[in-house]
Design an enzyme around this catalytic site. Structure first.
Site, PDB file in Angstrom:
ATOM      1  CB  SER A 293      53.078  56.923  90.373  1.00  0.00           C
ATOM      2  OG  SER A 293      53.786  56.386  91.469  1.00  0.00           O
ATOM      3  CE  LYS A 299      50.352  61.442  91.883  1.00  0.00           C
ATOM      4  NZ  LYS A 299      51.660  61.707  92.469  1.00  0.00           N
TER       5      LYS A 299
END
Ligand code: ARG
Length: 477
Positions: A293, A299
């Protein structure tokens, strides 16, 4: 070459009529007509099949004495030269030449002169495109079968490693009974086995050659349709010329095969996405098939799996698109049928990518078997084993055993403990026929080991499934 669009849509831009069919026309097509008519931007993908079919056709024309052997030789060599140009430079896109068939014929005429005009004897673009497209679809069916076999090999390999790895099995996405990861993976092996058999059926059904059906009615030339069918690897010529030029069942069968496989891939993708999420934590997808991300540094997103799931929508859309294109068409050919190709081309390339991505994810993921096992131990996954034990050992009817087990689960739940953590005295208080032997049935290991019925989750059964699959796939020991 595509030219400016004439928004009035009236009159000819050049005044020139079409060189291939313009004999009866006083004026050439408008820019809009040329643009809407042109399929070359997409059907150039058929160039290899178009050359192969033309070579088979001209060889047959010579063998039947319809074209002189010498002319046929010049045409065949010319077709080779055109193919070499396409291979080297790509296929030129000239809307005036409409499609791959006319583009190739026009280039052939430039290279070998008027003798090129003999190639189109006893055929039409209608049987030509039906033949080319069948050849193309047949090739993709074969490629898809191979890609499915690769995915099956990856599944079988991982299943073999995890015959005995315990995880929760779900119904309604609620913990139901413990299963093994190998068993779960082999379930997908079975889906892809059916997909391959569906493809094999479709391939066998479609392997008939339309060439020689001509525009719609056949031809007055004494052609040999067996010869062209054989040269192009078809089992036989098609039996009815009207059907042959207006049939796109083979493309819809292919899209149906693609759709079913895409649906299976999407279900598997959905499971990988769930399993990779933190609350599950069953799986780590390979970095090479994940993304990060731009804002949340922690992430790791399962984008490849999500796109496999997403592509299923587009593939099923392609099937719907072609069925709707075909549904109102009278016999025989109508130009609507030119729109058959984009959905098929799109679905085929989506399938190629989706299958490759899924094979990579299955082969490259690591499974957190400790976490899977811990999850299986939650949720009273062995409640059925308690009920089964009451039936088997205490000779209690199943319905009654089910009720007794329900009471045990309720008690365990109220104490926040697992079933096999309940003291014997408490179990006996629920039903005095329970004795200490029950504990042997309540572990997740005992639960899966007991499910030895054919096709069941016991590691021995999963091992047999894996062995049969390895043999079917020709995987060495
Ligand atoms: N480009 C056409 C197609 O893809 C080829 C057949 C054209 N036939 C015709 N009569 N206009 O369907």
């Amino acid at each position: 070459m595509s030219g400016e669009r004439d928004m009035t849509g009236s009159g000819s831009d050049s005044g020139a009529t079409n060189a291939m069919w313009g004999g009866r026309f006083a004026d050439g097509p408008s820019a809009i007509m040329r643009e809407i008519n042109a399929s070359i931007p997409f059907d150039k993908a058929l160039w290899r099949e178009d050359i192969a079919a033309s070579k088979a056709h001209v060889a047959m024309l010579a063998a039947c004495g319809i074209v002189a052997a010498e002319d046929a030789g010049v045409i065949a060599n010319g077709l080779e030269a055109v193919a070499a140009e396409y291979e080297r430079d790509g296929v030129p896109e000239n809307w005036d030449l409409e499609d791959i068939h006319m583009t190739t014929e026009a280039r052939l005429a430039e290279l070998i002169g008027p003798v090129a005009g003999r190639l189109h004897t006893a055929r039409s673009r209608n049987d030509q495109v039906a033949t080319d497209f069948r050849l193309w679809v047949r090739g993709r069916m074969e490629a898809m079968d191979q890609a499915l076999a690769d995915l099956q090999r990856a599944l079988v390999t991982r299943a073999g490693e995890h015959k005995g790895s315990i995880m929760p099995g779900f119904t309604h996405l609620q913990t139901a009974q413990p299963v093994t990861l190998g068993h779960h993976l082999m379930a997908y092996y079975e889906m892809f086995r059916r997909d391959r058999s569906r493809l094999a059926d479709a391939r066998a059904r479609m392997n008939e050659c339309p060439l020689g059906s001509a525009a719609l009615a056949g031809t007055g030339f004494a052609i040999d349709r067996e010869m062209t069918a054989q040269a192009l690897g078809f089992a036989a010529p098609t039996a009815n010329s009207l059907d042959a030029v207006s049939d796109r069942d083979f493309a819809m069968d292919f899209l149906w095969c693609c759709s079913t496989t895409a649906l299976h891939l999407s279900r598997l993708a959905e499971e990988l996405i769930l399993w990779a999420s933190q609350p599950f934590g069953f799986i780590r997808l390979p970095d090479s098939l994940s993304t990060g991300s731009s804002i949340m540094p922690q992430k790791k997103n399962p984008d490849a799996a999500e796109l496999v799931r997403g592509h299923a929508g587009r593939v099923i859309g392609a099937l719907t698109s072609l069925m709707i294109t075909m549904k109102g068409l009278p016999l025989a050919y109508s130009k609507d049928m030119q729109d058959d190709k984009p959905p098929v081309f799109e679905a085929a390339s989506l399938m190629e990518l989706s299958l490759a991505a899924m094979t990579g994810m299955i082969a490259g993921s690591s499974f957190d078997t400790a976490r899977m096992r811990a999850a299986a131990e939650l949720g009273y996954a062995t409640a059925t084993d308690l009920a089964d034990w009451l039936v088997r050992v205490a000779d209690i009817p199943f319905r009654e055993a089910h009720h007794i087990t329900g009471s045990a689960v309720k008690l365990a739940e109220s104490r926040g403990t697992a079933l096999d953590q309940l003291p014997l005295a408490d179990l006996k208080a629920i039903d005095e026929r329970i004795d200490e032997r029950v504990y042997a049935a309540l572990s997740v290991d005992a639960s899966v080991a007991a499910r030895r019925s054919y096709g069941g989750t016991a590691p021995t059964q999963v091992g047999l499934q894996v062995e049969r699959a390895r043999a079917a796939l020709g995987m060495e020991e």
